[in-house]
Structures are given as structure tokens and as C-alpha cells.
Design a protein around this motif. Structure first.
Motif, PDB file in Angstrom:
ATOM      1  N   ALA A  16       0.996  -1.166  -0.129  1.00 51.37           N
ATOM      2  CA  ALA A  16       0.181  -0.125  -0.102  1.00 51.37           C
ATOM      3  C   ALA A  16       0.886   1.168  -0.003  1.00 51.37           C
ATOM      4  O   ALA A  16       0.429   2.420  -0.469  1.00 51.37           O
ATOM      5  N   VAL A  17       1.803   1.290   0.319  1.00 50.70           N
ATOM      6  CA  VAL A  17       2.769   2.442   0.740  1.00 50.70           C
ATOM      7  C   VAL A  17       3.482   2.816  -0.462  1.00 50.70           C
ATOM      8  O   VAL A  17       4.223   2.143  -1.070  1.00 50.70           O
ATOM      9  N   ASN A  18       3.219   4.293  -0.846  1.00 51.72           N
ATOM     10  CA  ASN A  18       4.087   4.982  -1.872  1.00 51.72           C
ATOM     11  C   ASN A  18       5.147   5.345  -1.452  1.00 51.72           C
ATOM     12  O   ASN A  18       5.458   6.702  -0.714  1.00 51.72           O
ATOM     13  N   ARG A  19       6.519   4.594  -1.545  1.00 50.13           N
ATOM     14  CA  ARG A  19       7.540   5.291  -0.880  1.00 50.13           C
ATOM     15  C   ARG A  19       8.264   6.467  -1.371  1.00 50.13           C
ATOM     16  O   ARG A  19       8.855   6.989  -0.756  1.00 50.13           O
TER      17      ARG A  19
ATOM     18  N   ASP B  91       6.674   9.046  -2.174  1.00 47.54           N
ATOM     19  CA  ASP B  91       5.849  10.036  -1.590  1.00 47.54           C
ATOM     20  C   ASP B  91       6.457  10.392  -0.125  1.00 47.54           C
ATOM     21  O   ASP B  91       6.581  11.349   0.163  1.00 47.54           O
TER      22      ASP B  91
ATOM     23  N   SER C  85      12.020  -0.852  -0.314  1.00 46.28           N
ATOM     24  CA  SER C  85      10.952  -1.641  -0.457  1.00 46.28           C
ATOM     25  C   SER C  85      11.205  -3.157  -0.182  1.00 46.28           C
ATOM     26  O   SER C  85      10.385  -3.984  -0.408  1.00 46.28           O
TER      27      SER C  85
ATOM     28  N   ARG D 112       6.833  -3.169  -4.006  1.00 48.53           N
ATOM     29  CA  ARG D 112       6.346  -1.906  -5.037  1.00 48.53           C
ATOM     30  C   ARG D 112       5.065  -1.446  -4.540  1.00 48.53           C
ATOM     31  O   ARG D 112       4.185  -2.152  -4.231  1.00 48.53           O
ATOM     32  N   HIS D 113       4.927  -0.075  -4.837  1.00 43.21           N
ATOM     33  CA  HIS D 113       3.628   0.593  -4.520  1.00 43.21           C
ATOM     34  C   HIS D 113       2.493  -0.170  -5.600  1.00 43.21           C
ATOM     35  O   HIS D 113       2.519  -0.042  -6.685  1.00 43.21           O
ATOM     36  N   ASP D 114       1.520  -0.941  -4.793  1.00 43.61           N
ATOM     37  CA  ASP D 114       0.563  -1.702  -5.730  1.00 43.61           C
ATOM     38  C   ASP D 114      -0.603  -1.766  -4.974  1.00 43.61           C
ATOM     39  O   ASP D 114      -0.943  -2.737  -4.281  1.00 43.61           O
ATOM     40  N   PRO D 115      -1.631  -0.876  -4.874  1.00 45.15           N
ATOM     41  CA  PRO D 115      -2.783  -0.767  -4.138  1.00 45.15           C
ATOM     42  C   PRO D 115      -3.754  -1.810  -4.358  1.00 45.15           C
ATOM     43  O   PRO D 115      -4.456  -2.586  -3.339  1.00 45.15           O
TER      44      PRO D 115
ATOM     45  N   ASN E 199      -1.792   6.618   2.385  1.00 48.77           N
ATOM     46  CA  ASN E 199      -1.984   5.135   1.621  1.00 48.77           C
ATOM     47  C   ASN E 199      -2.782   4.203   2.253  1.00 48.77           C
ATOM     48  O   ASN E 199      -3.516   3.172   1.367  1.00 48.77           O
TER      49      ASN E 199
END
Length: 507
Positions: free
Chosen positions: A286-289, A291, A305, A325-328, A367
Motif C-alpha cells: 500500500a505504501v508509496n515510498r 511520496d 522496498s 512496490r507500490h501496488d494498491p 496510503n
């Protein structure tokens, strides 16, 4: 407008303002360094982990058997040399004195190490020293650690500032004990300042170069920077990232940074959603690193990551390092698989005392909301945040640290939550086999076999997510341009840098 965007806009505007100045710099007492510290140490009891501010002061009043030099390499301190003898380790003490004038002896070393390993000890390194079967002192200058099993990482653990040697029986009511460091504790004004004086019998000829250090706590990061700019202090730690560019542009100041410390999330898996590794994985995706790096660190950092091993490490696994990786959408799928299709609510522990902790928490909060997890922020002062973490009174928490040794065994302090409770690691659940793998790794000397062990560690850390990495960050110290001799130690060792204050003088 979202909370994070609002904070970023405010900080961005603040960073664009002219640097605040006073007409004249505050008068400096000759030979006294004024150190603006980011927090007043919660306590100075030896062998406990109470955060970087405590560690900074501990490096001034104490010395251990070993430490790290300015180049990041191991060096002797109270031990002038050491060697492995089969599975045992032998340390040969130099001629050194404690602050009470008594000589440092093998019995002092034995007593200190026994306090760490004792059954009821709350020492941060207690688990690492359970492998010591006994401590022999064949003479007053020789200490032998008789090991139950081989442990190749003993020298690095002894270099940590959580492992000071103090005079035997000198600990009273949780006090700091009598140390052998370059400076003596003279006065403490609780919550405000600590005064240290040069120890004239320090074992390194000509050191320390300073006559005194006055440590002043500036919990507010903007006030800390303003104090440096105004000349009220000569050196500060934890330079806020929004201030770095302005400090670099000021000819009267100097900034030194190192990438290596990292931000991450810990979990309480005693009950509730975070007891499920699928939920912890969902948080990871969930985390957008990017950002986090932009919002909390103004671009001065890099996404984290996976397991916090630097690319130059021979144990580095690129695939595992870049796993989360960021993958909601994947995060939502994992929540559904875990039985939380409609999400859930929780409390996210952080602190308002350090802006990067708060900004990181705000990004994580947003996130998580995007995948249906409503996280309410809890942002007490740093001492309270540490206490809550040590007591396991949280659900999910933002943290920041650095591996305490350059060997991958250092990761055990954050990944292995079978160790004694600490705010720097998760609690309430264990990862089967992970503790045993770390034990095997620290006892194995063959490089190929060690790599295989730590490959498995990284696999388990990915599957079970005992922590979730956020980012590496640039760790900065700033000082007036006439402060000479201070070194920001490389990479992961940045927090140990105050040990070089023994070399500092005004040029």
C-alpha cells in the motif's frame, strides 16, 4: 486538501524564507562546544536503547571494549587488541582509567558484561550475549569470553554504544554509572541541558581536544536550526531535511550527510488484523515510498522496498530488496484474502517531535486509507513514543533507525521480535525459524554458507513482513564552519558519529 500536501506546502514555503539571523552571534566559552541535541535523553542507564539522543551522550561519557573509527572500521577502545581463540574471544585491555580515577580492570569488564547477560537484565543486547558461557579473567588486563557456540559477530556487537564498560558496582537507581569516556558528567538540568567536562586521564594522549561540551535539548527541529544559525550552538544533530539546502548555502555553516538510516513500520500482532502476515504484506504494497521520500525528506533519501541491506553488501538480494512496490490493488487483494474485504480501523503511532516521523506517518495514513484501512494518528513526544513502543502499547508504528553493525546480523535487532521487547521492533508475534537463522548466521564463518542463511532470512522477512520498510534517509549533522574534526560515519553507522567529538576542536 490532504494532510500531507498541506504539510509539504507549508514546509516548502518555510524553506523558501530567508534564513533568520540575529545581529551578533552568541558568545562562546573558549574550549566549550555547544551541542544542540534533538531530544533530552529519556535516561542514561547503561546498556538500554533509549534512542539516538541517549546514544550520543553515552558516547561522550563512556567507552566500550571496541568502537568504530571515522572510516567505519572496527577499532580498539578499552581493548587495545583482540583475537579469536577457537570459538572463544580474547580481549587485551589497555591502561585506562575510570572517571573516579580507578584503573579499568578485567573484573570491571566481566561485571559489566554479566549485567548485560543476566537473567533479569533489561539490556538491549541481552540476547546477543546469551551465547557467552562464562567470562574468564586470567589477569587484570585479559578477558576471555568462553562461548557456547562460535559467534563471529562478537567484536561488532561490542563496538555498539549500547555496550559500555562501567566501573564495577557503580550503577545506582538507574544512573549512568562511572564511565571511562573522554568527558565526565558534571551537571544535568532535566529536560533542558547536560554539562560535560574534559576527563584529563583519558587514555588517548592529547584527547579530548575540547575542555567541555554543553548539550542542550531542542526538541523542536526549527528551533534547533535557528539556534545554530543564531550562534547559540555550534553543532546540531538530526538536521531537518527542509533546512539542508539553506544550511549548505550559508558560508558560516557546514552540513555533512550520510544515507543509511532508514524509516520503517512495526506491528503489534498480539491480536487483531496485524497478527496476520497477509495484512502486514498488504501494508507493504500500500505504501508509496516515493511520496515518503518527497514529503518527509525533501527528496534526500531513497525508497526501501524490502530488507534494509545496502546494495554494496555481499548479502544484497535485488529481487527481495525491491519486493514491496507500490501496488494498491494487490494490497486490497491481500486484505480480501485475509478476511478484511471492508478494511478496518487502527491507530498509527508516531511522534510530532521529529518532523520526518510525523510526515512519514501522514503519507502512510493516506496510503492505508486508499486500501480501506482507516488509521488514526497518535503523535506523542519522543520519550512517550519510546515508552509506548517498549510496552507494546500500539497497533502499527512508524520508526527510524540504522542497523547497529555492518554485518547482516545487525538486522536481527529490527527483524527478530523474539528478542527482548523494544520499541524498534514488532511485538506480539514471531516468525518461525527466523530467530534460529540469525543464530546460525552469527555462528557461521564460511562466506558461502552465511550467504545462504541470509538469503533465507530475506525470504522469510518478505513473506512474513515482521517490518515494512519505507525509505532510506540522508542523516545530517550541521555545524559552524570553525568546528574541525567531526566526522559523520559512513552509511549505517551515522548514529555513532558523536564518538568523533573527542577529536573536535575549533579551527
Amino acid at each position: 486538501m490532504s494532510m500531507t500536501i498541506g504539510r509539504r506546502a507549508f514546509l516548502g514555503s518555510a524553506a523558501a524564507l530567508p534564513l533568520l539571523r540575529v545581529p551578533a552571534r552568541a558568545a562562546r566559552t573558549p574550549g566549550t562546544l555547544r551541542f544542540g541535541l534533538s531530544s533530552y535523553p529519556p535516561n542514561l542507564a547503561p546498556w538500554l536503547n533509549a534512542g539516538g539522543a541517549t546514544g550520543a551522550v553515552m558516547t561522550l561519557i563512556h567507552r566500550g571494549l571496541l568502537s568504530y573509527g571515522p572510516d567505519g572500521g572496527l577499532r580498539g577502545e578499552l581493548a587495545e587488541r583482540w583475537e579469536a581463540d577457537g570459538k572463544d574471544w580474547v580481549f587485551h585491555l589497555r591502561d585506562a582509567s575510570f572517571h573516579n580515577g580507578n584503573k579499568v580492570t578485567a573484573s570491571d569488564v566481566k561485571w559489566s558484561l554479566e549485567q548485560v547477560a543476566a537473567e533479569k537484565s533489561t539490556a538491549y543486547m541481552r540476547t546477543q550475549f546469551q551465547n557467552v558461557e562464562r567470562i574468564d579473567t586470567p589477569d587484570e588486563r585479559t578477558v576471555r569470553l568462553v562461548m557456547r557456540q562460535p559467534m563471529v559477530t562478537i567484536p561488532e556487537w561490542l563496538a555498539n554504544y549500547y555496550m559500555p564498560i562501567v566501573a564495577r558496582d557503580s550503577i545506582e537507581r538507574g544512573g549512568p554509572g562511572i564511565g571511562a569516556g573522554p568527558f565526565m558528567l558534571k551537571n544535568m538540568e532535566r529536560g533542558v541541558s547536560i554539562d560535560l567536562a574534559r576527563f584529563d586521564k583519558y587514555y588517548k594522549p592529547g584527547l579530548p581536544k575540547l575542555q567541555a561540551i554543553r548539550v542542550v535539548a531542542y526538541a523542536d527541529e526549527n528551533a534547533r536550526v535557528a539556534a545554530l544559525q543564531a550562534g547559540d550552538v555550534d553543532l546540531i544533530d538530526y538536521v531537518p531535511w527542509q533546512s539542508m539546502t539553506g544550511i549548505e548555502a550559508d558560508p558560516k555553516l557546514r552540513l555533512t550527510t550520510q544515507n543509511g538510516p532508514f524509516m520503517y513500520l512495526t506491528f503489534n500482532g498480539k491480536s487483531g488484523p496485524f497478527s496476520n502476515p497477509l495484512v502486514r504484506q498488504a501494508v507493504g504494497f500500500a505504501v508509496n515510498r516515493d511520496d515518503v521520500v518527497r514529503s518527509a525528506f525533501f527528496g534526500r533519501g531513497a525508497p526501501l522496498s524490502g530488507v534494509p541491506l545496502m546494495p554494496e553488501s555481499p548479502f544484497y538480494d535485488k529481487a527481495r530488496a525491491e519486493y514491496f512496490r507500490h501496488d494498491p490493488e494487490r494490497a486490497k487483494a491481500l486484505l480480501r484474502q485475509a478476511g478484511f474485504e471492508n478494511g478496518f480501523s487502527c491507530t498509527l503511532l508516531s511522534t510530532a517531535q521529529y518532523g520526518m516521523h510525523l510526515s512519514s506517518a501522514e503519507v502512510v495514513q493516506q496510503n492505508l486509507a486508499a486500501i480501506g484501512v482507516q488509521a488514526q494518528l497518535s503523535t506523542p513526544d519522543w520519550a512517550t513514543r519510546v515508552s509506548l513502543g517498549n510496552r507494546g502499547q500500539f497497533e502499527i508504528a512508524v520508526n527510524g533507525t540504522a542497523a547497529e553493525i555492518t554485518d547482516p546480523d545487525g538486522l536481527s535487532s529490527v527483524l527478530d521480535n523474539e528478542l527482548a521487547p523494544s520499541y524498534i521492533r514488532s511485538t506480539g508475534f514471531s516468525v518461525p525459524k527466523l530467530h534460529a537463522l540469525f543464530e546460525a548466521g552469527r555462528g557461521e564463518s564460511d562466506p558461502a554458507k552465511r550467504k545462504a542463511i541470509y538469503d533465507e532470512v530475506q525470504q522469510l522477512a518478505t513473506e512474513q513482513a515482521p517490518i515494512v520498510g519505507l525509505c532510506y534517509r540522508a542523516q545530517g549533522y550541521a555545524m559552524t564552519s570553525d568546528v574541525q574534526g567531526f566526522t559523520n560515519l559512513p552509511g549505517l553507522l551515522s548514529f555513532f558519529s558523536p564518538i568523533t567529538l573527542e577529536e573536535v576542536a575549533f579551527g
